[in-house]
Design an enzyme around this catalytic site. Structure first.
Site, PDB file in Angstrom:
ATOM      1  N   ILE A 166       0.831  -1.203   0.000  1.00 15.91           N
ATOM      2  CA  ILE A 166       0.000   0.000   0.000  1.00 15.91           C
ATOM      3  C   ILE A 166       0.871   1.260   0.000  1.00 15.91           C
ATOM      4  O   ILE A 166       0.567   2.242  -0.686  1.00 15.91           O
ATOM      5  CB  ILE A 166      -0.952  -0.032   1.228  1.00 15.91           C
ATOM      6  CG1 ILE A 166      -1.965  -1.181   1.058  1.00 15.91           C
ATOM      7  CG2 ILE A 166      -1.655   1.295   1.403  1.00 15.91           C
ATOM      8  CD1 ILE A 166      -2.842  -1.447   2.274  1.00 15.91           C
TER       9      ILE A 166
ATOM     10  N   LYS B 180      -1.569 -13.696  16.902  1.00 18.56           N
ATOM     11  CA  LYS B 180      -1.782 -14.856  17.789  1.00 18.56           C
ATOM     12  C   LYS B 180      -2.906 -14.458  18.749  1.00 18.56           C
ATOM     13  O   LYS B 180      -3.002 -13.283  19.110  1.00 18.56           O
ATOM     14  CB  LYS B 180      -0.526 -15.137  18.647  1.00 18.56           C
ATOM     15  CG  LYS B 180       0.578 -15.924  17.964  1.00 18.56           C
ATOM     16  CD  LYS B 180       0.372 -17.426  18.142  1.00 18.56           C
ATOM     17  CE  LYS B 180       1.507 -18.250  17.600  1.00 18.56           C
ATOM     18  NZ  LYS B 180       1.687 -18.229  16.160  1.00 18.56           N
TER      19      LYS B 180
ATOM     20  N   LEU C 135      -4.586 -13.930  22.299  1.00 19.03           N
ATOM     21  CA  LEU C 135      -3.872 -13.275  23.400  1.00 19.03           C
ATOM     22  C   LEU C 135      -3.126 -14.248  24.305  1.00 19.03           C
ATOM     23  O   LEU C 135      -1.989 -14.000  24.711  1.00 19.03           O
ATOM     24  CB  LEU C 135      -4.862 -12.426  24.226  1.00 19.03           C
ATOM     25  CG  LEU C 135      -4.220 -11.592  25.328  1.00 19.03           C
ATOM     26  CD1 LEU C 135      -3.248 -10.559  24.762  1.00 19.03           C
ATOM     27  CD2 LEU C 135      -5.298 -10.889  26.162  1.00 19.03           C
TER      28      LEU C 135
ATOM     29  N   TYR D  58      -2.522  -5.762  17.148  1.00 19.88           N
ATOM     30  CA  TYR D  58      -2.729  -4.966  15.936  1.00 19.88           C
ATOM     31  C   TYR D  58      -3.940  -4.035  16.086  1.00 19.88           C
ATOM     32  O   TYR D  58      -3.862  -2.827  15.793  1.00 19.88           O
ATOM     33  CB  TYR D  58      -2.923  -5.918  14.753  1.00 19.88           C
ATOM     34  CG  TYR D  58      -3.056  -5.258  13.404  1.00 19.88           C
ATOM     35  CD1 TYR D  58      -1.942  -4.779  12.730  1.00 19.88           C
ATOM     36  CD2 TYR D  58      -4.305  -5.136  12.791  1.00 19.88           C
ATOM     37  CE1 TYR D  58      -2.066  -4.192  11.467  1.00 19.88           C
ATOM     38  CE2 TYR D  58      -4.433  -4.554  11.537  1.00 19.88           C
ATOM     39  CZ  TYR D  58      -3.302  -4.086  10.876  1.00 19.88           C
ATOM     40  OH  TYR D  58      -3.428  -3.510   9.637  1.00 19.88           O
TER      41      TYR D  58
HETATM   42  P1  NAD Z   1       3.450  -4.430   3.790  1.00 20.46           P
HETATM   43  O1  NAD Z   1       3.999  -5.351   4.809  1.00 20.46           O
HETATM   44  O2  NAD Z   1       3.392  -4.883   2.383  1.00 20.46           O
HETATM   45  O3  NAD Z   1       4.244  -3.034   3.831  1.00 20.46           O
HETATM   46  C1  NAD Z   1       4.574  -2.394   5.041  1.00 20.46           C
HETATM   47  C2  NAD Z   1       5.902  -1.679   4.865  1.00 20.46           C
HETATM   48  O4  NAD Z   1       6.237  -1.061   6.114  1.00 20.46           O
HETATM   49  C3  NAD Z   1       7.040  -2.644   4.512  1.00 20.46           C
HETATM   50  O5  NAD Z   1       7.731  -2.206   3.358  1.00 20.46           O
HETATM   51  C4  NAD Z   1       7.903  -2.636   5.754  1.00 20.46           C
HETATM   52  O6  NAD Z   1       9.278  -2.842   5.502  1.00 20.46           O
HETATM   53  C5  NAD Z   1       7.634  -1.242   6.313  1.00 20.46           C
HETATM   54  N1  NAD Z   1       8.008  -1.179   7.736  1.00 20.46           N
HETATM   55  C6  NAD Z   1       7.718  -2.088   8.698  1.00 20.46           C
HETATM   56  N2  NAD Z   1       8.332  -1.747   9.841  1.00 20.46           N
HETATM   57  C7  NAD Z   1       9.005  -0.603   9.615  1.00 20.46           C
HETATM   58  C8  NAD Z   1       9.838   0.214  10.411  1.00 20.46           C
HETATM   59  N3  NAD Z   1      10.099  -0.093  11.692  1.00 20.46           N
HETATM   60  N4  NAD Z   1      10.399   1.305   9.874  1.00 20.46           N
HETATM   61  C9  NAD Z   1      10.157   1.624   8.570  1.00 20.46           C
HETATM   62  N5  NAD Z   1       9.379   0.882   7.755  1.00 20.46           N
HETATM   63  C10 NAD Z   1       8.814  -0.234   8.269  1.00 20.46           C
HETATM   64  O7  NAD Z   1       1.979  -4.008   4.329  1.00 20.46           O
HETATM   65  P2  NAD Z   1       0.728  -3.397   3.561  1.00 20.46           P
HETATM   66  O8  NAD Z   1      -0.284  -4.459   3.421  1.00 20.46           O
HETATM   67  O9  NAD Z   1       1.123  -2.611   2.379  1.00 20.46           O
HETATM   68  O10 NAD Z   1       0.180  -2.400   4.696  1.00 20.46           O
HETATM   69  C11 NAD Z   1       0.488  -1.017   4.761  1.00 20.46           C
HETATM   70  C12 NAD Z   1      -0.329  -0.390   5.889  1.00 20.46           C
HETATM   71  O11 NAD Z   1      -1.716  -0.610   5.651  1.00 20.46           O
HETATM   72  C13 NAD Z   1      -0.020  -0.972   7.257  1.00 20.46           C
HETATM   73  O12 NAD Z   1      -0.063   0.049   8.217  1.00 20.46           O
HETATM   74  C14 NAD Z   1      -1.151  -1.957   7.459  1.00 20.46           C
HETATM   75  O13 NAD Z   1      -1.387  -2.207   8.818  1.00 20.46           O
HETATM   76  C15 NAD Z   1      -2.293  -1.223   6.804  1.00 20.46           C
HETATM   77  N6  NAD Z   1      -3.441  -2.068   6.388  1.00 20.46           N
HETATM   78  C16 NAD Z   1      -3.279  -3.038   5.417  1.00 20.46           C
HETATM   79  C17 NAD Z   1      -4.407  -3.798   5.035  1.00 20.46           C
HETATM   80  C18 NAD Z   1      -4.316  -4.844   3.934  1.00 20.46           C
HETATM   81  O14 NAD Z   1      -5.351  -5.435   3.600  1.00 20.46           O
HETATM   82  N7  NAD Z   1      -3.156  -5.106   3.353  1.00 20.46           N
HETATM   83  C19 NAD Z   1      -5.624  -3.600   5.646  1.00 20.46           C
HETATM   84  C20 NAD Z   1      -5.739  -2.621   6.637  1.00 20.46           C
HETATM   85  C21 NAD Z   1      -4.632  -1.865   6.983  1.00 20.46           C
END
Ligand code: NAD
Length: 448
Positions: free
Chosen positions: A220, A296, A298, A354
């Site tokens: 995203i 996981k 809780l 989360y």
């Molecule tokens: P993803 O795992 O593909 O990408 C997340 C990115 O964040 C990764 O590139 C990772 O390296 C980076 N990251 C993680 N820890 C980090 C840190 N300490 N410092 C810097 N960068 C860091 O995840 P995604 O699915 O693209 O999700 C992006 C956001 O959207 C997240 O906040 C996720 O919780 C939220 N989200 C995703 C979904 C979904 O359906 N995929 C749904 C709801 C919310």
């Protein structure tokens, strides 16, 4: 992720599949129209109506004509409409709600695939009397029900515009009526007073802006970076060192820059604030997207899994935000957009860590909205639902199919749908949108 991956959608949109799905009463999943530069705003003419005393129908009609859309003010039963827009801002008593029924009842079945139903109101908290507040609040139930009934990839939203903030509503009207809001459905958005600067060119609403996106290497975050760049921003793409290669690829693709930084390290806030201030004169848009899961139930969750998720998803964002606000990392009237999650609203089995972090994001946005408003800035959250990513592709088929279909659009969203929503909230033109939490979930049944 390519739409072909949604086999159910492909099959039920073929001729024999359509027949069978209809007989079996299976959910219909219409392919969504998505934004491309130069695209017409609407899929057909707009029909506009208003209850007496409305403040917004004129503003909308003018905007639509400016955008080249055909506007009608009386219904014609042979027309299929691209948008049905009703200005209910003047409704002052529950008995006057009949006007919404009278306008939409004859035409609701004459909306194009991927059409738009938009009801405009006065925020109940700004209504003049308890009766007016009651009637305005009632609109939520109406619009959310239309979202569930309408089908065909069409959406329904309620836009509350505070008295005096009519012109600040333009960016939100453009977003909600266009295909940029493809996977946003059944939402209630509030526009208040705030300095909203219209861009010189609405095709490049972020021209001249510097934007920071965390977690931009993939998923995203990469899509957010791409859309912000497409809309004219210079994008600083941030991710951890281990993602360096993918991060450079994203940054190069969009002509942005890459910053390798782990946002949880003690010196990350100062490093980031200095980088943005010294290299870019401060960012105009900060998107907190980086996030992790360690699922996981809780009783089985380790303390480390709790700490890691709360650390990345919430505490790091708070520390970064404090530093950016304190010393010019974010310009005075800058925008912050945080990525929350539907599971932060609804809760989810196996995700106490989360969901806590993502509900905390909503708390942070609401608590900081007045602080940002004082500087002429804004902070808002997007809460994605089921978005087609590598994560969802690797789910067991049963869970994946349930996630995809349990929403009014009967399909998953794409990263670009979250990105378009972030771009709208990050725009200088969206100064009146502050403290909102906008779900990008196709009106998911969860947490509704
Ligand atoms: P993803 O795992 O593909 O990408 C997340 C990115 O964040 C990764 O590139 C990772 O390296 C980076 N990251 C993680 N820890 C980090 C840190 N300490 N410092 C810097 N960068 C860091 O995840 P995604 O699915 O693209 O999700 C992006 C956001 O959207 C997240 O906040 C996720 O919780 C939220 N989200 C995703 C979904 C979904 O359906 N995929 C749904 C709801 C919310």
């Amino acid at each position: 992720m390519s739409p072909e991956t949604d086999t159910y959608q492909r099959l039920t949109n073929s001729q024999p599949g359509k027949l069978l799905a209809g007989r079996l009463g299976l959910p219909k999943s219409t392919p969504l129209r998505r934004y491309e530069p130069g695209q017409e705003l609407l899929t057909g003419p707009a029909l506009i109506g208003a209850a007496p005393g409305g403040r917004l129908d004129g503003v909308v009609a003018l905007l639509l004509r400016e955008c080249g859309a055909e506007v009608a003010t009386s219904a014609d039963e042979d027309t299929r409409y691209g948008a049905l827009i009703f200005d209910a801002s003047g409704v002052e008593d529950s008995t006057q709600l009949r006007a919404v029924y009278d306008f939409l009842h004859p035409v609701i079945r004459h909306v194009h695939a991927n059409g738009r139903v938009l009801v405009l109101g006065t925020p109940p908290e700004a209504a003049a009397t308890p009766r007016a507040a009651t009637a305005q609040r009632a609109l939520e139930g109406f619009v959310r029900s239309i979202g569930k009934e309408i089908g065909g990839g069409a959406t329904a939203q309620l836009l509350y515009v505070a008295p005096g903030a009519e012109t600040a509503a333009e960016s939100s009207l453009r977003f909600l009526l266009s295909s940029r809001s493809a996977y946003v459905d059944g939402q209630v958005v509030r526009v208040g007073h705030g300095p909203a600067t219209a861009p010189v060119d609405w095709a490049q609403p972020l021209a001249g802006q510097v934007a920071l996106v965390t977690g931009a290497a993939r998923g995203i975050g990469a899509s957010i970076a791409e859309v912000l760049a497409r809309d004219g921003a210079e994008v600083v793409c941030l991710d951890v060192g281990a993602m360096g290669e993918e991060l450079s690829r994203t940054a190069n693709r969009i002509g942005g820059s890459a910053l390798q930084l782990d946002i949880t390290t003690p010196d990350a806030p100062a490093t980031l604030a200095t980088h943005l201030r010294e290299r870019h004169g401060g960012a105009g848009i900060v998107v907190h997207n980086a996030g992790i899961t360690r699922d996981k139930t809780l009783g089985r969750m380790t303390g480390d899994a709790w700490d890691a998720v709360l650390g990345v998803n919430l505490s790091a964002q708070e520390r970064l935000t404090d530093a950016l606000l304190a010393d010019g990392g974010l310009v005075a009237d800058g925008r912050i957009v945080s990525v929350s999650s539907m599971n932060g609203i609804a809760g989810q089995r196996g995700q106490t860590n989360y969901a806590t972090s993502k509900a905390g994001i909503i708390g942070m946005v609401q608590a900081l909205a007045p602080v940002l408003a004082e500087r002429g800035g804004t902070i808002n959250a997007v809460a994605p639902g089921f978005i087609e990513t590598q994560m969802t592709a690797s789910m067991p088929i049963g869970t994946r199919e349930a996630g995809r279909r349990m929403n009014s659009l009967a399909q998953g969203g794409r990263p670009v749908d979250v990105a378009e929503t972030v771009a709208w909230l990050g725009s200088p033109a969206s100064g009146g949108v502050n403290g909102n939490v906008v779900r990008v979930c196709g009106q998911s049944l969860l947490g509704a």
